[in-house]
Design an enzyme around this catalytic site. Sequence first.
Site, PDB file in Angstrom:
ATOM      1  N   ASN A 238       0.860  -1.181   0.000  1.00  0.00           N
ATOM      2  CA  ASN A 238       0.000   0.000   0.000  1.00  0.00           C
ATOM      3  C   ASN A 238       0.898   1.234   0.000  1.00  0.00           C
ATOM      4  OD1 ASN A 238      -1.801   2.040   0.510  1.00  0.00           O
ATOM      5  ND2 ASN A 238      -2.591   1.187   2.432  1.00  0.00           N
TER       6      ASN A 238
ATOM      7  N   LYS B  25       3.643   0.737   2.783  1.00  0.00           N
ATOM      8  CA  LYS B  25       3.253  -0.222   3.833  1.00  0.00           C
ATOM      9  C   LYS B  25       3.229  -1.596   3.214  1.00  0.00           C
ATOM     10  CE  LYS B  25      -0.252   2.048   6.528  1.00  0.00           C
ATOM     11  NZ  LYS B  25      -1.678   2.090   6.788  1.00  0.00           N
TER      12      LYS B  25
ATOM     13  N   ARG C 199      -3.008  -2.163  -2.941  1.00  0.00           N
ATOM     14  CA  ARG C 199      -4.183  -1.330  -2.681  1.00  0.00           C
ATOM     15  C   ARG C 199      -4.135  -0.158  -3.661  1.00  0.00           C
ATOM     16  NH1 ARG C 199      -5.315   2.990   2.006  1.00  0.00           N
ATOM     17  NH2 ARG C 199      -7.473   3.384   1.468  1.00  0.00           N
TER      18      ARG C 199
ATOM     19  N   HIS D 259     -12.829   3.276   1.091  1.00  0.00           N
ATOM     20  CA  HIS D 259     -12.775   2.276   2.172  1.00  0.00           C
ATOM     21  C   HIS D 259     -13.559   1.020   1.797  1.00  0.00           C
ATOM     22  CE1 HIS D 259     -12.435   5.846   5.213  1.00  0.00           C
ATOM     23  NE2 HIS D 259     -11.222   5.361   4.999  1.00  0.00           N
TER      24      HIS D 259
ATOM     25  N   HIS E 151     -17.039   2.796   9.220  1.00  0.00           N
ATOM     26  CA  HIS E 151     -15.574   2.768   9.287  1.00  0.00           C
ATOM     27  C   HIS E 151     -15.150   4.113   9.861  1.00  0.00           C
ATOM     28  CE1 HIS E 151     -11.461   1.742   7.677  1.00  0.00           C
ATOM     29  NE2 HIS E 151     -11.347   3.051   7.877  1.00  0.00           N
ATOM     30  N   LEU E 152     -14.815   4.112  11.156  1.00  0.00           N
ATOM     31  CA  LEU E 152     -14.486   5.375  11.832  1.00  0.00           C
ATOM     32  C   LEU E 152     -13.019   5.348  12.241  1.00  0.00           C
ATOM     33  CD1 LEU E 152     -17.703   5.575  14.088  1.00  0.00           C
ATOM     34  CD2 LEU E 152     -17.382   6.439  11.755  1.00  0.00           C
TER      35      LEU E 152
ATOM     36  N   ASN F  74      -9.113   7.656  10.983  1.00  0.00           N
ATOM     37  CA  ASN F  74      -8.752   9.038  10.639  1.00  0.00           C
ATOM     38  C   ASN F  74      -9.698   9.558   9.585  1.00  0.00           C
ATOM     39  OD1 ASN F  74      -6.596   9.984  12.213  1.00  0.00           O
ATOM     40  ND2 ASN F  74      -5.254   8.501  11.208  1.00  0.00           N
ATOM     41  N   GLY F  75      -9.884   8.737   8.535  1.00  0.00           N
ATOM     42  CA  GLY F  75     -10.944   8.998   7.583  1.00  0.00           C
ATOM     43  C   GLY F  75     -12.156   8.202   8.043  1.00  0.00           C
TER      44      GLY F  75
ATOM     45  N   ARG G 296     -11.223  16.417   8.197  1.00  0.00           N
ATOM     46  CA  ARG G 296     -12.121  16.745   7.086  1.00  0.00           C
ATOM     47  C   ARG G 296     -13.507  17.089   7.615  1.00  0.00           C
ATOM     48  NH1 ARG G 296     -10.773  11.422   4.299  1.00  0.00           N
ATOM     49  NH2 ARG G 296      -8.662  11.742   3.539  1.00  0.00           N
TER      50      ARG G 296
ATOM     51  N   ILE H 287     -11.397   4.376  15.723  1.00  0.00           N
ATOM     52  CA  ILE H 287     -12.397   4.894  16.655  1.00  0.00           C
ATOM     53  C   ILE H 287     -13.515   3.863  16.859  1.00  0.00           C
ATOM     54  CG2 ILE H 287     -14.127   6.703  17.012  1.00  0.00           C
ATOM     55  CD1 ILE H 287     -12.285   8.570  15.321  1.00  0.00           C
TER      56      ILE H 287
ATOM     57  N   GLU I  30     -13.537   0.671  16.615  1.00  0.00           N
ATOM     58  CA  GLU I  30     -13.160  -0.533  17.359  1.00  0.00           C
ATOM     59  C   GLU I  30     -12.830  -0.235  18.812  1.00  0.00           C
ATOM     60  OE1 GLU I  30     -10.041  -2.704  15.221  1.00  0.00           O
ATOM     61  OE2 GLU I  30     -11.000  -2.111  13.344  1.00  0.00           O
TER      62      GLU I  30
ATOM     63  N   GLU J 134      -8.240  -5.083   6.076  1.00  0.00           N
ATOM     64  CA  GLU J 134      -8.152  -4.750   4.648  1.00  0.00           C
ATOM     65  C   GLU J 134      -7.023  -5.522   3.962  1.00  0.00           C
ATOM     66  OE1 GLU J 134      -8.305  -0.716   6.248  1.00  0.00           O
ATOM     67  OE2 GLU J 134      -9.199  -0.137   4.343  1.00  0.00           O
TER      68      GLU J 134
HETATM   69  P1  ADP Z   1      -6.463   5.199   9.573  1.00  0.00           P
HETATM   70  O1  ADP Z   1      -7.704   5.718   8.947  1.00  0.00           O
HETATM   71  O2  ADP Z   1      -5.280   6.114   9.438  1.00  0.00           O
HETATM   72  O3  ADP Z   1      -6.165   3.737   9.314  1.00  0.00           O
HETATM   73  P2  ADP Z   1      -7.199   4.293  12.218  1.00  0.00           P
HETATM   74  O4  ADP Z   1      -8.219   3.338  11.766  1.00  0.00           O
HETATM   75  O5  ADP Z   1      -5.971   3.773  12.879  1.00  0.00           O
HETATM   76  O6  ADP Z   1      -6.782   5.319  11.103  1.00  0.00           O
HETATM   77  O7  ADP Z   1      -7.923   5.293  13.257  1.00  0.00           O
HETATM   78  C1  ADP Z   1      -7.293   6.389  13.828  1.00  0.00           C
HETATM   79  C2  ADP Z   1      -8.265   7.027  14.810  1.00  0.00           C
HETATM   80  O8  ADP Z   1      -8.593   6.028  15.792  1.00  0.00           O
HETATM   81  C3  ADP Z   1      -7.723   8.219  15.581  1.00  0.00           C
HETATM   82  O9  ADP Z   1      -8.703   9.224  15.684  1.00  0.00           O
HETATM   83  C4  ADP Z   1      -7.474   7.639  16.947  1.00  0.00           C
HETATM   84  O10 ADP Z   1      -7.664   8.587  17.948  1.00  0.00           O
HETATM   85  C5  ADP Z   1      -8.552   6.601  17.051  1.00  0.00           C
HETATM   86  N1  ADP Z   1      -8.227   5.630  18.092  1.00  0.00           N
HETATM   87  C6  ADP Z   1      -7.262   4.698  18.092  1.00  0.00           C
HETATM   88  N2  ADP Z   1      -7.253   4.025  19.278  1.00  0.00           N
HETATM   89  C7  ADP Z   1      -8.233   4.576  20.029  1.00  0.00           C
HETATM   90  C8  ADP Z   1      -8.742   4.345  21.328  1.00  0.00           C
HETATM   91  N3  ADP Z   1      -8.211   3.407  22.117  1.00  0.00           N
HETATM   92  N4  ADP Z   1      -9.777   5.090  21.764  1.00  0.00           N
HETATM   93  C9  ADP Z   1     -10.320   6.058  20.980  1.00  0.00           C
HETATM   94  N5  ADP Z   1      -9.886   6.331  19.739  1.00  0.00           N
HETATM   95  C10 ADP Z   1      -8.869   5.596  19.277  1.00  0.00           C
END
Ligand code: ADP
Length: 404
Positions: free
Chosen positions: A7, A14, A93, A182, A213-214, A216-217, A246, A337, A339, A389
């Site tokens: 990726n 990655k 990817r 996503h 899917h919560l 960064n994006g 965003r 977020i 998970e 993924e």
């Molecule tokens: P990406 O989209 O870059 O793959 P991720 O799926 O790793 O991102 O998600 C990143 C987000 O998840 C950030 O907002 C981070 O704060 C949040 N996050 C990661 N671990 C936790 C946690 N234990 N509690 C709350 N939010 C979390």
Amino acid sequence: MRVLVVNCGSSSLKYQLFETDTEESLASGLIERIGQNGGHAVVHHRPQGRAEMHYDMEIPDHTVAAEEMTRVLCEGDGKVLDSLDEIGAIGHRVVHGGEDFATSVLIDDAVIECIQRNSSLAPLHNPPNLDGIRACMNVMPNKPNVAVFDTAFHQTMPRRAYLYAIPRSFYRELGVRRYGFHGTSHFYVATRAAEMLTDMGRDGANARIVTCHLGNGCSMAAVKAGKCIDTTMGLTPLEGCVMGTRSGDIDPAIIPFLAQARGLSFGEIDAILNKESGLLGLSGVSNDMRDIQVAVREGNTDAEEAFQVFCYRVRKYVGAYAAAMGGLDAIVFTAGIGENDARVRSYVLEDLQFLGVHVDSDANNNGRGDRLLTTPDSRCVAFVIGTKEELVIARQTEAICSGA
Ligand code: ADP
């Protein structure tokens, strides 16, 4: 088959190596800060069950990054392969497949040209994805390469869901429509949710599922009987949910309004909406949900409001998608977020009893791993499902290369 999943971003590569027979991950890694002027790239290599390695080195481009990836996989303390011959195929990817790809595909010259053509729709993503493909072809010639597109799963959306109500010529001539992103993640968690519903004695195959899917994006999808019928991201990943930086949905008239009121260029407004908005813009604290929650506990009311706007938008789309599908059987939370943040899940699900969602607080707050979050009497269930993924990319690459 051993499949290497790659990726590539503009300055990163990655990778993850899978044995697809057992679905075991043999190693993973990240090479970041590729091509930084005067700086060093950083390599993080994680061989399964052994100590992680982290080191700096000069890496001017993706081909050198791919060379280093193959070296560290085959040599030294992090070695997991005797030779590159053990790699059966490479899965990439690719962010934007436009309307050309509804499934994953074996990469040839025509596919490369198509990915290139779709670069106008994803100028920040497709070119580095292509750099990664070319780098792997240079470093590991004669191996099959497969492209797995972020947009592919959403290609089943009906026209009424993907057309914007603007003059048709923009769709016909420029491809302006909803594509969604996503897709690999939405596909994986929707498939898992259907299996989990079936295991509960419910009709998983025909289920109406909203996947959230919560990370960064952030994006959501409405999935009915395994097919995506709507999703929140649009022509670009800016539409829909509130994200780390965003804005998600806004009134499009805000753009000319800001241009006039503040004398901002379109480029400046684009940067504000993509990089300075969302949780960061509303809270003034951070784009990271963990920091937002710390600030909330310290009594920061802007952070609390950012949290509420974030969750409310998700809840609103759950309702919209329940209407779009004529009912709802499951809601799935995934990514960083989704998970990990029980408070987000609880706030999103709070007022959804009318859909038959009854939260089991103990499962939500204290449980671990993939699980049910709702009580047995819930007509509509909620799940946490960890997204995978890279595993999907490995599975699809293996399926295409073994002719399955
Ligand atoms: P990406 O989209 O870059 O793959 P991720 O799926 O790793 O991102 O998600 C990143 C987000 O998840 C950030 O907002 C981070 O704060 C949040 N996050 C990661 N671990 C936790 C946690 N234990 N509690 C709350 N939010 C979390």
